[in-house]
Design a protein around this motif. Sequence first.
Motif, PDB file in Angstrom:
ATOM      1  N   LEU A 192      11.242  -4.227   1.236  1.00 10.34           N
ATOM      2  CA  LEU A 192      10.959  -5.472   0.547  1.00 10.34           C
ATOM      3  C   LEU A 192      10.096  -5.153  -0.663  1.00 10.34           C
ATOM      4  O   LEU A 192       9.037  -4.552  -0.515  1.00 10.34           O
ATOM      5  N   SER A 193      10.549  -5.548  -1.849  1.00 14.65           N
ATOM      6  CA  SER A 193       9.774  -5.349  -3.079  1.00 14.65           C
ATOM      7  C   SER A 193       9.279  -6.702  -3.569  1.00 14.65           C
ATOM      8  O   SER A 193      10.073  -7.639  -3.696  1.00 14.65           O
ATOM      9  N   VAL A 194       7.984  -6.794  -3.828  1.00 16.52           N
ATOM     10  CA  VAL A 194       7.408  -8.045  -4.311  1.00 16.52           C
ATOM     11  C   VAL A 194       6.479  -7.756  -5.482  1.00 16.52           C
ATOM     12  O   VAL A 194       5.906  -6.670  -5.593  1.00 16.52           O
ATOM     13  N   GLN A 195       6.343  -8.723  -6.335  1.00 17.58           N
ATOM     14  CA  GLN A 195       5.456  -8.621  -7.475  1.00 17.58           C
ATOM     15  C   GLN A 195       4.021  -8.844  -7.011  1.00 17.58           C
ATOM     16  O   GLN A 195       3.752  -9.687  -6.135  1.00 17.58           O
ATOM     17  N   GLU A 196       3.129  -8.068  -7.583  1.00 20.23           N
ATOM     18  CA  GLU A 196       1.707  -8.254  -7.262  1.00 20.23           C
ATOM     19  C   GLU A 196       1.309  -9.705  -7.500  1.00 20.23           C
ATOM     20  O   GLU A 196       1.643 -10.287  -8.529  1.00 20.23           O
ATOM     21  N   GLY A 197       0.615 -10.269  -6.536  1.00 20.41           N
ATOM     22  CA  GLY A 197       0.171 -11.649  -6.655  1.00 20.41           C
ATOM     23  C   GLY A 197       1.094 -12.646  -5.971  1.00 20.41           C
ATOM     24  O   GLY A 197       0.678 -13.768  -5.657  1.00 20.41           O
ATOM     25  N   ASP A 198       2.355 -12.238  -5.738  1.00 18.32           N
ATOM     26  CA  ASP A 198       3.287 -13.111  -5.034  1.00 18.32           C
ATOM     27  C   ASP A 198       3.026 -13.048  -3.529  1.00 18.32           C
ATOM     28  O   ASP A 198       2.319 -12.172  -3.040  1.00 18.32           O
ATOM     29  N   LYS A 237       0.408  -2.517  10.363  1.00 21.05           N
ATOM     30  CA  LYS A 237       0.592  -1.959   9.023  1.00 21.05           C
ATOM     31  C   LYS A 237       0.396  -0.457   9.125  1.00 21.05           C
ATOM     32  O   LYS A 237      -0.587   0.003   9.702  1.00 21.05           O
ATOM     33  N   GLN A 238       1.335   0.312   8.579  1.00 17.78           N
ATOM     34  CA  GLN A 238       1.192   1.761   8.624  1.00 17.78           C
ATOM     35  C   GLN A 238       1.337   2.338   7.226  1.00 17.78           C
ATOM     36  O   GLN A 238       2.398   2.255   6.609  1.00 17.78           O
ATOM     37  N   GLU A 239       0.259   2.935   6.751  1.00 21.75           N
ATOM     38  CA  GLU A 239       0.276   3.620   5.472  1.00 21.75           C
ATOM     39  C   GLU A 239       0.697   5.066   5.695  1.00 21.75           C
ATOM     40  O   GLU A 239       0.603   5.597   6.797  1.00 21.75           O
ATOM     41  N   SER A 240       1.167   5.667   4.631  1.00 23.85           N
ATOM     42  CA  SER A 240       1.719   7.011   4.725  1.00 23.85           C
ATOM     43  C   SER A 240       0.711   7.997   5.320  1.00 23.85           C
ATOM     44  O   SER A 240      -0.432   8.071   4.875  1.00 23.85           O
ATOM     45  N   GLY A 241       1.140   8.714   6.365  1.00 23.25           N
ATOM     46  CA  GLY A 241       0.299   9.731   6.981  1.00 23.25           C
ATOM     47  C   GLY A 241      -0.781   9.197   7.894  1.00 23.25           C
ATOM     48  O   GLY A 241      -1.613   9.965   8.386  1.00 23.25           O
ATOM     49  N   ALA A 276      -0.312 -13.421   1.794  1.00 26.43           N
ATOM     50  CA  ALA A 276      -0.583 -14.202   0.586  1.00 26.43           C
ATOM     51  C   ALA A 276      -1.139 -13.310  -0.521  1.00 26.43           C
ATOM     52  O   ALA A 276      -1.881 -12.359  -0.253  1.00 26.43           O
ATOM     53  N   ALA A 277      -0.737 -13.640  -1.768  1.00 29.67           N
ATOM     54  CA  ALA A 277      -1.269 -12.926  -2.940  1.00 29.67           C
ATOM     55  C   ALA A 277      -1.224 -11.411  -2.726  1.00 29.67           C
ATOM     56  O   ALA A 277      -2.255 -10.735  -2.726  1.00 29.67           O
ATOM     57  N   THR A 278      -0.026 -10.893  -2.552  1.00 32.38           N
ATOM     58  CA  THR A 278       0.164  -9.483  -2.211  1.00 32.38           C
ATOM     59  C   THR A 278      -0.502  -8.568  -3.235  1.00 32.38           C
ATOM     60  O   THR A 278      -0.379  -8.757  -4.449  1.00 32.38           O
ATOM     61  N   GLN A 279      -1.180  -7.552  -2.717  1.00 30.66           N
ATOM     62  CA  GLN A 279      -1.926  -6.618  -3.548  1.00 30.66           C
ATOM     63  C   GLN A 279      -1.342  -5.208  -3.416  1.00 30.66           C
ATOM     64  O   GLN A 279      -0.667  -4.909  -2.427  1.00 30.66           O
ATOM     65  N   PRO A 280      -1.607  -4.324  -4.370  1.00 31.90           N
ATOM     66  CA  PRO A 280      -1.101  -2.953  -4.262  1.00 31.90           C
ATOM     67  C   PRO A 280      -1.483  -2.280  -2.940  1.00 31.90           C
ATOM     68  O   PRO A 280      -0.694  -1.500  -2.389  1.00 31.90           O
ATOM     69  N   GLY A 281      -2.658  -2.591  -2.419  1.00 29.36           N
ATOM     70  CA  GLY A 281      -3.100  -2.010  -1.155  1.00 29.36           C
ATOM     71  C   GLY A 281      -2.299  -2.477   0.049  1.00 29.36           C
ATOM     72  O   GLY A 281      -2.448  -1.921   1.138  1.00 29.36           O
ATOM     73  N   ASP A 282      -1.453  -3.466  -0.143  1.00 30.41           N
ATOM     74  CA  ASP A 282      -0.602  -3.945   0.949  1.00 30.41           C
ATOM     75  C   ASP A 282       0.657  -3.105   1.085  1.00 30.41           C
ATOM     76  O   ASP A 282       1.411  -3.266   2.050  1.00 30.41           O
ATOM     77  N   GLY A 315       9.777  -2.794  16.424  1.00 27.44           N
ATOM     78  CA  GLY A 315      10.856  -3.004  15.481  1.00 27.44           C
ATOM     79  C   GLY A 315      11.051  -1.764  14.627  1.00 27.44           C
ATOM     80  O   GLY A 315      10.253  -0.826  14.672  1.00 27.44           O
ATOM     81  N   THR A 316      12.100  -1.761  13.844  1.00 24.90           N
ATOM     82  CA  THR A 316      12.447  -0.574  13.057  1.00 24.90           C
ATOM     83  C   THR A 316      11.565  -0.406  11.831  1.00 24.90           C
ATOM     84  O   THR A 316      11.533   0.661  11.241  1.00 24.90           O
ATOM     85  N   GLY A 317      10.833  -1.432  11.446  1.00 25.47           N
ATOM     86  CA  GLY A 317       9.911  -1.318  10.323  1.00 25.47           C
ATOM     87  C   GLY A 317      10.484  -1.813   9.019  1.00 25.47           C
ATOM     88  O   GLY A 317      11.672  -1.644   8.741  1.00 25.47           O
ATOM     89  N   THR A 318       9.648  -2.442   8.201  1.00 28.82           N
ATOM     90  CA  THR A 318       9.994  -2.852   6.843  1.00 28.82           C
ATOM     91  C   THR A 318       8.998  -2.220   5.896  1.00 28.82           C
ATOM     92  O   THR A 318       7.793  -2.340   6.094  1.00 28.82           O
ATOM     93  N   ARG A 319       9.513  -1.537   4.869  1.00 30.03           N
ATOM     94  CA  ARG A 319       8.632  -0.958   3.854  1.00 30.03           C
ATOM     95  C   ARG A 319       8.392  -1.995   2.777  1.00 30.03           C
ATOM     96  O   ARG A 319       9.338  -2.497   2.174  1.00 30.03           O
ATOM     97  N   LEU A 320       7.131  -2.329   2.576  1.00 29.16           N
ATOM     98  CA  LEU A 320       6.746  -3.284   1.540  1.00 29.16           C
ATOM     99  C   LEU A 320       6.295  -2.512   0.310  1.00 29.16           C
ATOM    100  O   LEU A 320       5.381  -1.692   0.379  1.00 29.16           O
ATOM    101  N   LYS A 321       6.954  -2.777  -0.817  1.00 26.92           N
ATOM    102  CA  LYS A 321       6.575  -2.172  -2.098  1.00 26.92           C
ATOM    103  C   LYS A 321       6.030  -3.264  -3.000  1.00 26.92           C
ATOM    104  O   LYS A 321       6.693  -4.285  -3.215  1.00 26.92           O
ATOM    105  N   VAL A 322       4.845  -3.051  -3.506  1.00 24.55           N
ATOM    106  CA  VAL A 322       4.221  -4.027  -4.396  1.00 24.55           C
ATOM    107  C   VAL A 322       4.359  -3.532  -5.825  1.00 24.55           C
ATOM    108  O   VAL A 322       3.888  -2.449  -6.159  1.00 24.55           O
ATOM    109  N   LEU A 323       4.991  -4.335  -6.637  1.00 21.93           N
ATOM    110  CA  LEU A 323       5.259  -3.975  -8.032  1.00 21.93           C
ATOM    111  C   LEU A 323       4.158  -4.523  -8.936  1.00 21.93           C
ATOM    112  O   LEU A 323       3.800  -5.695  -8.830  1.00 21.93           O
TER     113      LEU A 323
END
Lengths: 112, 110
Positions: free
Chosen positions: A11-17, A37-41, A78-84, A103-111
């Motif tokens: 899932l790709s979302v714009q920062e702030g959305d 929430k799982q961050e890389s590593g 709410a108000a998605t941030q790069p740290g999300d 679940g299989t997991g969803t990767r969230l990318k914040v643009l």
Amino acid sequence: GESVGLHLPTLSVQEGDNSIINCAYSNSASDYFIWYKQESGKGPQFIIDIRSNMDKRQGQRVTVLLNKTVKHLSLQIAATQPGDSAVYFCAGPSSGTYKYIFGTGTRLKVLA
Amino acid sequence: DTEVTQTPKHLVMGMTNKKSLKCEQHMGHRAMYWYKQKAKKPPELMFVYSYEKLSINESVPSRFSPECPNSSLLNLHLHALQPEDSALYLCASSYGEKLFFGSGTQLSVL
């Protein structure tokens, strides 16, 4: 068998959305769910949980919604941030056991 | 404090080596878990200890040997691993149904 699955791998979302990550489960007897929430590593980090006697639960910038009729839950950020940016898993214990089904997991990318 | 501490953070071992992964929690949780996670996959359950007794073994090969010396500690002894065993190994503990994870040990088997 029991399953907990996610609708979208990325899932790709714009920062702030606002972000919405979905999860479906198969066992109507499931009565407790966790979002991680799982961050890389890193290991999965507990975000929020919900019991089946609730439809909604809110945390800091996050809301989990549970629809038992269609066996679906969602995580709203709410108000998605790069740290999300991370992979998000829903999970729940198989009835009466210590076995958690993920679940299989969803990767969230914040643009930016 | 919801901290589960795992050591080491990274481990490289040969197929003939013997090594151990360690996990510690001081939250009074009475259930402790080992999970294995491959890249881009969800965690897979390996073992569960409840009140220091092994309660679940998910048909894990005997080259993985868990140990729970006391209610705060959990070890995973590794011997004669294969390259396909390379993964992130996660320890977790639970209070009621709330499951908390450590940061994991990234294991590479050469």
